[in-house]
Design a protein around this motif. Structure first.
Motif, mmCIF file in Angstrom:
data_model
loop_
_atom_site.group_PDB
_atom_site.id
_atom_site.type_symbol
_atom_site.label_atom_id
_atom_site.label_comp_id
_atom_site.label_asym_id
_atom_site.label_seq_id
_atom_site.Cartn_x
_atom_site.Cartn_y
_atom_site.Cartn_z
ATOM 1 N N GLU A 113 0.852 -1.002 0.203
ATOM 2 C CA GLU A 113 0.119 0.105 -0.080
ATOM 3 C C GLU A 113 1.035 1.461 0.048
ATOM 4 O O GLU A 113 0.278 2.243 0.362
ATOM 5 N N LEU A 114 2.080 1.218 -0.551
ATOM 6 C CA LEU A 114 2.940 2.459 -0.492
ATOM 7 C C LEU A 114 2.376 3.429 -1.396
ATOM 8 O O LEU A 114 2.120 3.061 -2.655
ATOM 9 N N SER A 115 2.047 4.652 -0.987
ATOM 10 C CA SER A 115 1.953 5.883 -1.694
ATOM 11 C C SER A 115 3.002 6.208 -2.824
ATOM 12 O O SER A 115 3.935 5.966 -2.501
ATOM 13 N N HIS A 160 6.309 11.996 15.725
ATOM 14 C CA HIS A 160 7.182 11.450 14.944
ATOM 15 C C HIS A 160 7.346 12.372 13.376
ATOM 16 O O HIS A 160 8.479 12.631 12.985
ATOM 17 N N LEU A 161 6.328 12.892 12.791
ATOM 18 C CA LEU A 161 6.254 13.636 11.765
ATOM 19 C C LEU A 161 6.984 14.963 11.821
ATOM 20 O O LEU A 161 7.736 15.443 10.960
ATOM 21 N N ILE A 162 6.793 15.603 12.957
ATOM 22 C CA ILE A 162 7.107 16.792 13.294
ATOM 23 C C ILE A 162 8.881 16.617 13.343
ATOM 24 O O ILE A 162 9.520 17.560 12.862
ATOM 25 N N VAL A 217 14.326 9.107 4.733
ATOM 26 C CA VAL A 217 13.978 7.619 4.790
ATOM 27 C C VAL A 217 13.046 7.192 6.068
ATOM 28 O O VAL A 217 11.911 6.829 6.111
ATOM 29 N N TYR A 218 13.390 8.114 7.033
ATOM 30 C CA TYR A 218 12.640 7.963 8.579
ATOM 31 C C TYR A 218 11.007 8.764 8.311
ATOM 32 O O TYR A 218 9.999 8.198 8.725
ATOM 33 N N VAL A 232 7.152 7.254 8.505
ATOM 34 C CA VAL A 232 6.222 7.952 9.200
ATOM 35 C C VAL A 232 5.050 7.924 8.307
ATOM 36 O O VAL A 232 3.814 7.910 8.688
ATOM 37 N N LEU A 233 5.097 8.660 7.307
ATOM 38 C CA LEU A 233 3.976 9.086 6.006
ATOM 39 C C LEU A 233 3.349 7.937 5.828
ATOM 40 O O LEU A 233 1.997 7.753 5.613
#
Length: 399
Positions: free
Chosen positions: A11-13, A140-142, A182-183, A187-188
Motif C-alpha cells: 500500500e505504498l503511496s 514523529h512527523l514533526i 527515509v524515516y 512515518v508518512l
C-alpha cells in the motif's frame, strides 16, 4: 512469515516511494563520499546533481509537490517539472552541459525551498499546531520534517560554498539528511495507511496517474537521450554512459516500486518486487555517481531486460491472436487498433535496443539514437491514445 502476505499488494503511496528512493540516494551518496575523499573512488558530481533534479522533477510531475510547497498540479506545474527533469537528464548525460545551473537550481530547492517548507510547517494551522495536538505518530512527523528541512538548508550552504566542510563532514551531513528522509517516508506510510483521507487530490488538477506520469517522463527522457546521442556519436559532445545506465535503472526502480510495472511485465507490487526495485535504485545511484564502475554489468542487465520485456509482450500478443483464430470477433474500434500498433512498435524498439546493447557494433551509434528518440515519440503517442480512450469512456458513461 506468511507467504501470502509477502506476495500481496503493498500500500505504498507514490509520495512514500519517492521519499524512500530519495533517501536511498542520499544514504548511498554519503557512504560513497568516504572512499571518494581518500581518492579510492572517482566521483561524477554532475551525475549526482542530475539524479537529484530528476527526483524533484518526478515529485512535481506526479504529485504537484514542489521544493517550495504543494501546488495544484496544473499543466504549467507539470511543464515546469518536465523542464527540471530535462535539465537533470542532460546534466547526467553531458558533463558540464549547463555549467553551474544545476548546482544553483539545487541550491534554491534545498535552501530557500527547505526554509520555506520549515516556515510553512511552523506557521500553518493544519501542520505543526495540529500535529502537536494529535500526538502519537504525528510527533514523529514533526521530528522527521524538522530534521529533513534543517538538513536541506545546511546542504544548500555547502552547495553555495563547498569548501566550508571537509568531504568526510559533508558525507556525515548527507547521511543524516538521507536517514531523516527515509524515516519521514516510514512515518508518512503509517499516517496514510491510518488516515487515507490525507492523500486527497486538489480540484482542477491534471489527471495523471503514476503510470502515465512515468510514461510522460520516460518519453521525454528517451527523446533527450536519442537526440543527444547523435552529436555524441559525431564526436561533438562528451557523454557519460554510466549515468545513462544509472538513470535507466532508476526509472525501472520507480516504476516497479510505485506500480509493480517491471521491465518484463506488470506484477503485484509485492515485497519481493519492492526489494528488487530498491536494488535497481541502488545500482542506478552508484552508476550515476561513480563513473564506469558498473557499466558492463548494467549494460548486460538493461539489454536482457529490454529483450525479455519486448519478446514476452510480443509472445503474449501472438498467443492472443492465435486463440482468436476461427472466432467471429466484433469490429475492433480504431482507437484500440492504434493502441495495439503503438504497443507492438514499442516492443520491437525495446528488443532492437536490447540487442544493440548486448552485441557491440550491431547498429551504428546514430541509428541507436534514432531508435531511442523514436521510442520516446511512440510513448508520447501511446499516452495520447490512453487519454483519448479515457475521454471516450467518459462520454459513454454520460449517455
Amino acid at each position: 512469515m506468511n507467504l501470502t502476505k509477502v506476495f500481496s499488494e503493498s500500500e505504498l503511496s507514490l509520495e512514500v516511494v519517492i521519499l524512500i528512493i530519495a533517501g536511498l540516494i542520499l544514504l548511498i551518496t554519503g557512504i560513497l563520499l568516504f572512499p571518494v575523499a581518500t581518492g579510492g573512488l572517482p566521483y561524477y558530481e554532475n551525475g549526482l546533481y542530475g539524479l537529484l533534479l530528476v527526483m524533484f522533477s518526478l515529485q512535481i510531475i506526479s504529485m504537484g509537490k514542489t521544493p517550495f510547497g504543494d501546488l495544484r498540479r496544473s499543466k504549467f506545474v507539470v511543464l515546469a517539472g518536465l523542464i527540471v527533469g530535462g535539465i537533470g537528464t542532460i546534466t547526467c548525460f553531458i558533463p558540464d552541459a549547463f555549467n553551474d545551473i544545476p548546482r544553483l537550481l539545487l541550491f534554491l530547492f534545498f535552501g530557500p525551498g527547505g526554509a520555506l517548507l520549515l516556515l510553512q510547517m511552523i506557521l500553518s494551522k493544519d501542520k505543526l499546531k495540529a500535529w502537536s495536538k494529535y500526538g502519537g505518530i504525528f510527533k514523529h512527523l514533526i521530528a522527521g520534517c524538522t530534521v529533513a528541512y534543517v538538513s536541506s538548508i545546511l546542504i544548500s550552504v555547502l552547495l553555495w560554498n563547498q569548501s566550508l566542510l571537509s568531504v568526510q563532514m559533508t558525507a556525515i551531513l548527507v547521511l543524516i539528511y538521507g536517514a531523516a528522509v527515509v524515516y519521514l517516508s516510514f512515518v508518512l506510510r503509517k499516517i496514510y495507511s491510518t488516515y487515507p483521507q490525507e492523500q486527497k487530490s486538489k480540484d482542477g488538477e491534471v489527471e495523471l496517474s503514476i503510470d502515465r506520469a512515468m510514461i510522460l517522463f520516460t518519453s521525454v527522457f528517451m527523446i533527450i537521450l536519442g537526440v543527444l546521442l547523435i552529436p555524441v556519436n559525431l564526436g561533438l559532445l562528451p557523454f557519460s554512459g554510466s549515468a545513462q545506465l544509472g538513470l535507466l535503472m532508476m526509472i525501472f526502480a520507480i516504476q516497479m516500486i510505485a506500480s509493480g510495472s517491471t521491465p518484463i511485465g506488470v506484477s503485484p507490487r509485492s515485497l519481493p518486487v519492492i526489494l528488487i526495485g530498491l536494488v535497481f535504485a541502488a545500482l542506478g545511484t552508484v552508476s550515476c555517481i561513480i563513473p564506469e564502475i558498473l557499466v558492463y554489468p548494467l549494460t548486460l542487465l538493461v539489454g536482457v531486460l529490454n529483450i525479455l520485456g519486448g519478446a514476452l509482450s510480443l509472445g503474449k500478443f501472438i498467443g492472443q491472436q492465435a486463440s482468436r483464430t476461427g472466432r467471429e470477433d466484433s469490429k475492433i474500434p480504431s482507437v484500440l487498433i492504434k493502441l495495439t500498433i503503438a504497443q507492438l512498435t514499442l516492443n520491437v524498439l525495446a528488443i532492437t535496443f536490447g540487442l544493440s546493447m548486448l552485441i557491440s557494433h550491431l547498429l551504428p551509434g546514430l541509428v541507436i539514437g534514432v531508435i531511442l528518440a523514436a521510442n520516446g515519440a511512440v510513448l508520447l503517442y501511446l499516452l495520447y491514445i490512453l487519454f483519448v480512450i479515457d475521454r471516450i469512456q467518459k462520454e459513454m458513461e454520460t449517455k
